[in-house]
Each structure stands twice: as C-alpha cells, then as structure tokens.
Design an enzyme around this catalytic site. Structure first.
Site, PDB file in Angstrom:
ATOM      1  N   THR A  95       2.579  -8.133  12.416  1.00 10.36           N
ATOM      2  CA  THR A  95       2.761  -6.857  11.734  1.00 10.36           C
ATOM      3  C   THR A  95       1.574  -6.605  10.839  1.00 10.36           C
ATOM      4  OG1 THR A  95       4.113  -5.550  10.272  1.00 10.36           O
ATOM      5  CG2 THR A  95       3.860  -7.858   9.689  1.00 10.36           C
ATOM      6  N   SER A 118      -7.122  11.086  -0.173  1.00  7.98           N
ATOM      7  CA  SER A 118      -7.404  11.961  -1.313  1.00  7.98           C
ATOM      8  C   SER A 118      -6.675  11.475  -2.554  1.00  7.98           C
ATOM      9  CB  SER A 118      -7.003  13.388  -0.991  1.00  7.98           C
ATOM     10  OG  SER A 118      -5.644  13.428  -0.612  1.00  7.98           O
ATOM     11  N   LYS A 167       4.401  -6.580   3.922  1.00 10.31           N
ATOM     12  CA  LYS A 167       4.090  -5.206   3.552  1.00 10.31           C
ATOM     13  C   LYS A 167       3.840  -4.432   4.839  1.00 10.31           C
ATOM     14  CE  LYS A 167       0.832  -3.195   3.481  1.00 10.31           C
ATOM     15  NZ  LYS A 167      -0.281  -2.407   4.070  1.00 10.31           N
ATOM     16  N   THR A 217       0.870  -1.192   0.000  1.00 10.62           N
ATOM     17  CA  THR A 217       0.000   0.000   0.000  1.00 10.62           C
ATOM     18  C   THR A 217       0.903   1.237   0.000  1.00 10.62           C
ATOM     19  OG1 THR A 217      -0.259  -0.118   2.398  1.00 10.62           O
ATOM     20  CG2 THR A 217      -1.997  -1.124   1.061  1.00 10.62           C
ATOM     21  N   ASN A 223       0.478  11.088   5.352  1.00  7.37           N
ATOM     22  CA  ASN A 223      -0.716  10.811   6.141  1.00  7.37           C
ATOM     23  C   ASN A 223      -1.693  11.961   6.269  1.00  7.37           C
ATOM     24  OD1 ASN A 223      -0.395   8.027   6.925  1.00  7.37           O
ATOM     25  ND2 ASN A 223       1.507   8.765   7.822  1.00  7.37           N
ATOM     26  N   GLU A 244       6.892   5.166   7.058  1.00  7.18           N
ATOM     27  CA  GLU A 244       6.470   6.324   6.267  1.00  7.18           C
ATOM     28  C   GLU A 244       7.356   7.537   6.565  1.00  7.18           C
ATOM     29  OE1 GLU A 244       1.819   5.112   5.480  1.00  7.18           O
ATOM     30  OE2 GLU A 244       2.331   6.250   7.272  1.00  7.18           O
TER      31      GLU A 244
END
Lengths: 412, 412
Positions: B197, B412, B186, B160, B407, B284
C-alpha cells in the site's frame, strides 16, 4: 442525462450542416420509451445494394442489439437502422433477444427487406426490459416521414447524457468522382471504447464492397474512437456502423479496396476522429479537452498503453481540472501502466514547455507559460520515455464535480 | 491534504491502544519539510538482531526510498526506520538518491549501525527535491527523545491526506509464548496497491528469521493491501515493512517458518487486513465502504480481476455514492474486465438481496431491502459469474465530490 437540463459542455462545437447522402433517408419520432417530450427513436433507410461494416464493443457482456448486429454483419448488406435512446437493452436475457427480433421484423416489413438487413442499436439504462412494443408501434409513422435531410434531428435523437449533438461531414475523390461521408455520434460517459465508441453511424454514397469497407472502418476506428476515454468504463453497447449506399457513379472498387480508396480512407479517418473528439469534448462534466502524446516508447502499442494509463488516471484528471500541471501524477501514471519505462529517462512537457527532463525537474524551470496553458480549454501533455520510437496520441477530458453530479443520480 | 482541515471520514475507526513492543522505540518531530505546525518526521529504532521483510510498489517509476529499501532488504537486518511526510522524493533523479544516502548515513551514525540497516520512506508530493538537510538537522533531537510508547504520534506523523490515524494490534502464540504485533499505516488517495500500500510499518517482538518473515508478509499482503483500491492509481512509494525484534522468549523458529508460525500468520493476516480496511475507510472523499465479493469465476485470479474492475469503475462508485443499486453498471464493469463471463449466467446481489439472476432481473424483484442497504455506510455487492469455483473479495469506497475537492487543488 438528457432532460436534466445539463449545461452544454464549454468544449462543444457547432453542429455542421449535413447534406443529403444519396440513398439514405432518415427521421426521428417520440416513442416515449423513457424520455418525455423529445424524440427517442431514430430510423435510417438505405437504398438496395447498400454494403455495411461495423465494429463493436469488446465487452464480455454486450447488449442484445450488439449480438444482433454482429450476426447481421456477416452478409455485409443493410437496408435499415433503428436506434432507440433511454434504454440500452443490455442484461435483459431472453426478453432482450425477443425485443431485438421483434423490432427487426417490424422494420423489415415496412422497408421490404429481410430482418437480417436491419441494424439495431439501443443506448441508455442497463438492466431494464426494453418496451419494444412502443418501438414497433411508433415505426410506421416514423417510416412514413423519412426524408434525406433529417441528419440534425437524428444526431439529437440518439443522445442520452450528451449535452450537444455530434455530426461530421467529409468529401473524398474515388477516381474522378466526389463522394460524401456523413456521420453522427453520441457518447459522454461510460467512454473507454474498445474497438468502437458508444454509438456512431456513418453513411456514404460511395459504392464499396463490404470487405474493403470493413478494413477501412477498423483501421480508422483504431486511430479515433479507440484513442479516447472519458472514465475508463467500456460500454456494453459500443457500436460504430458504416453504410455505403453505392449511389455515386465512380469506377468499380475491387473487394480488397486498394489504392483507389486512398483518398476515401483519408476522409473517413478524418471524419471518425472528428466524431471521436466531439465525444471527448462532451465527456460528462468536462471543462477541458486533454491531448496526450507519448513518444520514445519501445513500441506503438506500449506508447498507447502508457497514454491511456495517463488519460484514465483520476489523479491526473482532477489535477488538470484544478489547473495544476502536477507532473508527479503523470510519472505515477506512467509507472502504474506496467509498460517499459526508466524513471531517469522520462521527460514531460505541458503545452510545449518541458517541465521535466531525464528524470527530474528542468533546471531553472519557469512555470509561467505552463500556468497560462493550464488555464485554457485545451491542455496538451507530452511524455517522452526516451527508450525507443513507439508513439501514440490519445484524448480525454478532465474529472470535475460535474461527473459526480451526473453519475451520482443517473437513474433518479 | 493534512493542514487543509478536511472533515474526518464518516467511516473512521478509533485509534486502538498500542502497547510497547519490546525492542522498538519510536518518536516524531516537526522538521518543517512541507507542513507547518505538525510533526512530519518519524523514526523507529530496533534492537540489535532485528530481522525485516518488505513488499513494495510494482510501479515502473518508484521513488528513491523504495529503491533504497529493496537493496537494504537483501541482508534481512534492520536497526532503524525514518519516514517523512509531505514530499515523496520521487522523480527527483540524482538529488533523490543523494537525499536517501545522506538520511541513512545520519540515522546510522546516531543509532550506531550500518546505513544499509536503516529503512526509509517518503510520502507526499512527487517531483520536488526533498530538502534532506532539514531531515538530518532534525534527526539528533528526534533520536534523543525516542520512547517505546509513541505509536499514536507515529501513526499521525506519517499522514498526508489521511483524515484519521491508522493503527492495529494483535497477539499470537509461538509455542507457549505470547508475542505482540503492532502496525501503523497511511493512505487515502493514489491507492491501488500492487504488492503493497502507500506506507505501512509493522513491528513484533517475535524472533523470526528474515526468509520466513518475508514469506508471511507477502502472503498476508496479497489478501489485504492488494485487495483494496480507492482510485485505481498505484503509488510510486507503496511500502509495507515488517520488523521482528526477537525480544520475545519463544522456541527457535526455523528459517522456513512452518507450523510453528501458524497462529502468528493468522494474527499478522488479521492485522494487515485491519490496516488495509482503514485505508479504504479513509479513501479520499469516501462516504461509504464497499465490499465486493465475486464467486463462480473460472479461477481465483480471474475473480480478483473482475472484482477490481468493479471496484475501480467510476460509474459503479458514483452510483453507490448516489445510493443507487445500479446493477447495469456492475454488469458493465464485469464485461470490461476482459475476464471469462457469460452475460446470461451472471447473478448480482446487494446487501444479500439477489437483484439479478441468470442474466436478467429477478422476477418480482422487491427493491425495498436494497434501497435500505444502500443508505448505510457499508455496502456489500456479490457477483456470481456461474462459471467455476474461483472467488475473491476486495474493498473500495465510493467516488464523491470530496475526491474532486481534495485532488483538484492538492499542491495549492
């Protein structure tokens, strides 16, 4: 941090006018501890007979000033407060304890009291030795210039990364007499108070025995400073101290307080919440103030934990920064709290609009009012767990680039 | 998220070559669930007789696929795995349960097995109904094209917000026979696994009874996926599933496992840690991988809690992003953990250089080697609490503007 010319929080509120509190004189001075060109040392002196209450961080690694205040609190008496900004005097070993003792001794000599009647607080960088000789050198001039009017300067003098000064005032009746409560606070990052906030000092002219004062403060703190979080990081210096000078002429308050202090408790609670919300409004990088209501939990304590789990979730906070009413992240935060929850009973509202009910999106859900609400400065989230009657309310702010900017280079 | 053209993490590692695992065929297809122009549906089919073990999120609000897998696990047998990316099928009520049942039934019919032998996982946005008819429509073509070689495509198909695909391979000896273990994972955000996880699927050709397999997996997970965190947010979909096809020709392994599996356990542990660290490396916005060692705690459990408190502190993580070895924030994070700690006994090292010892800065501390270490891609922090023999090691990444970018506008 102060001196970096951070833009003022868009959530800032104006500094109220703070009247003189009988029995309190205060002032600030530039001691050059860390910051250049601004006052960084604040002093308050209290009339003889002043009682005191305090709540402090639950951190297992508190600063030397917190240790000092906890010990000083036992006698319940206060004559002075000395606060420096720029250096927290935390993780400084024996040098930290020496700094505290030297500062208290110097202040006590000026005021004419015992060192243990001097309360101390330090805020700023952790792990650097506090140059206390700069404090003690500046104290005589500071002490000589104290007046009852200098609350606004004190509110500014204790700031670190704060972008606006924080103060609040309330009045209350004790018997037929009106008493006044005034307080200041500082705090912006490292905010997840655990029995207190960063720093807040409150004074009243009421005459209240220390045990009653302590009970009121602990109760008010639980509903205010302990219900805000900026970044889940609990400070080593959290201190909330309340001084009662006893200058007001009202009937005698018994040691246990009681019904006579009902209106005072109401006013104190309101003042503490006012100050706590100002801290949340000045959360580092904050663009939005977030109120989180949790209802339907098994207990109030469980509701508080769920609310704090939502308030501390980086994914919830960044979603709100992005004006995205991402209820999936709210569900995630409920789930990770570990508190009793049944996925299929949860309902979620934003700005009063129910988006999800009974474990799924509301049929025919119209996003328009939620989108409009998310664009505002104040965002309200309600989560009903559908299990019991426990409820809680907490406040936080969104997580933005500003937080990274401020904290990625704090010491530089 | 994928499709947003996020820059690849500077901490990325190359995808290893993954050999065929006897008894496993796999593949991917574009089912158009959410993403355009990329495979988003992954399938694995396992030989008859395959045993299975799994650990799942401890979230109180898990997704429907997690509920399904927990129930399916009871029989200890697996014939297929279906994973979709883009929609997590979480907080979707009855529609979610229906989607799971329909997908399992469709896969079971293609494979010729019971629905309960089909394992399912979904990852992506929470709270939106999974259009499972798109899955079931895509399954026949996907099933028809499965081959033993398509591990790299599978590693990409489950991504993702990941910026690089994650896989690992190890071999082990059982008796005189070499067996192979291969796995993919992932995960990038919402990473604070609590028994597992985000998603990780591991397969081996070894023949291991389900109870022994489960014991090995739980043990390996505790030392790998449960020791990483990106943002303290525990996913509702965390799933780690291990399939053993039994195609390798080694002596019979008893139900309780035992000494015969010692080398297999070593290899499995190494593979799980490899995958877990790849997840942390793809946190991230991550620019630095952070290893945190805590020693001298009263117990191993206490050490783990202290290490996680440091790893989850936004102030520690932003300081490291700013290449600032701010040990004050580390002390803060130790203090807020609530675990036994004595401020005056704590020592802190960064990159092997002791900065603070016994509760204060090291006399004559030379910052140069620490500054150099902080500029690297991998940062190592050691905290000795000086109390006992408990120790723990965890990994995280720094907190940067990239996290906010990703994030603040995920949907969007």
């Amino acid at each position: 941090m102060a001196g970096k010319d951070l833009p003022v929080s868009p959530l800032a509120v104006p500094l109220p006018e703070v009247p003189a509190i009988a029995g309190v004189s205060l002032g600030v001075i530039e001691a050059g501890i860390r910051y250049k060109g601004r006052a960084d040392l604040t002093m308050m002196v209290f009339a003889p007979g002043t009682t005191v209450a305090g709540v402090f961080t639950k951190s297992r690694c508190p600063g030397a000033p917190v240790d000092w205040c906890r010990a000083a609190l036992k006698a319940g008496r206060a004559r002075a407060l000395v606060v420096n900004a720029g250096n927290a005097n935390v993780f400084t070993g024996k040098a930290g304890r020496d700094a505290v003792a030297a500062t208290a001794a110097a202040a006590a000599e000026l005021v004419g009291c015992k060192p243990r009647e001097v309360f101390l607080a330090s805020t700023g960088v952790i792990g650097e030795t506090l140059p206390h000789e700069k404090l003690t050198a500046a104290l005589p001039a500071l002490h000589a210039a104290l007046t009852p009017e200098r609350w606004p300067e004190a509110a500014r003098g204790i700031m670190t990364t704060d972008t606006f000064p924080k103060a609040a005032v309330r009045t209350a009746r004790i018997g037929d007499t009106t008493v006044t409560i005034a307080g200041i606070a500082k705090g912006s990052g490292m905010i997840a108070p655990d029995m207190a906030t960063m720093l807040s000092f409150v004074a009243t002219d009421a005459k209240i025995p220390a045990p009653a004062l302590q009970a009121l403060l602990a109760k008010g703190c639980a509903k205010s400073f302990n219900c805000i979080t900026v970044d889940s990081d609990t400070s080593t210096s959290d201190s909330l101290v309340l001084f009662a000078t006893g200058q007001a002429k009202h009937p005698r308050v018994p040691a246990e307080g009681g019904a006579m202090l009902k209106d005072f408790a109401r006013a104190l609670d309101a003042l503490l919440l006012d100050l706590a919300l100002q801290v949340a409004r000045d959360g580092e990088g904050a663009q939005k103030l977030i109120e989180i209501n949790v209802t339907g939990a098994t207990t109030a304590r469980s509701a508080h934990k769920v609310a704090m789990s939502i308030a501390n979730s980086p994914l919830v906070k960044t979603a709100i920064a992005g004006e995205d009413a991402n209820w999936g992240r709210i569900v995630m935060a409920v789930g990770k709290s570990g508190e009793p929850a049944d996925r299929d009973l949860i309902s979620i509202a934003v700005g009063g609009t129910w988006m999800a009910k009974d474990g799924g999106v509301v049929p025919g859900y119209d996003e328009a009012p939620v989108v409009a609400h998310m664009k505002g400065r104040e965002v309200e989230i309600t989560v009903d767990l559908g299990l019991g009657r426990g409820k809680a309310r907490v406040w936080t702010c969104d997580l933005t680039h500003g937080y990274i900017d401020i904290n990625g280079s704090y010491r530089s």
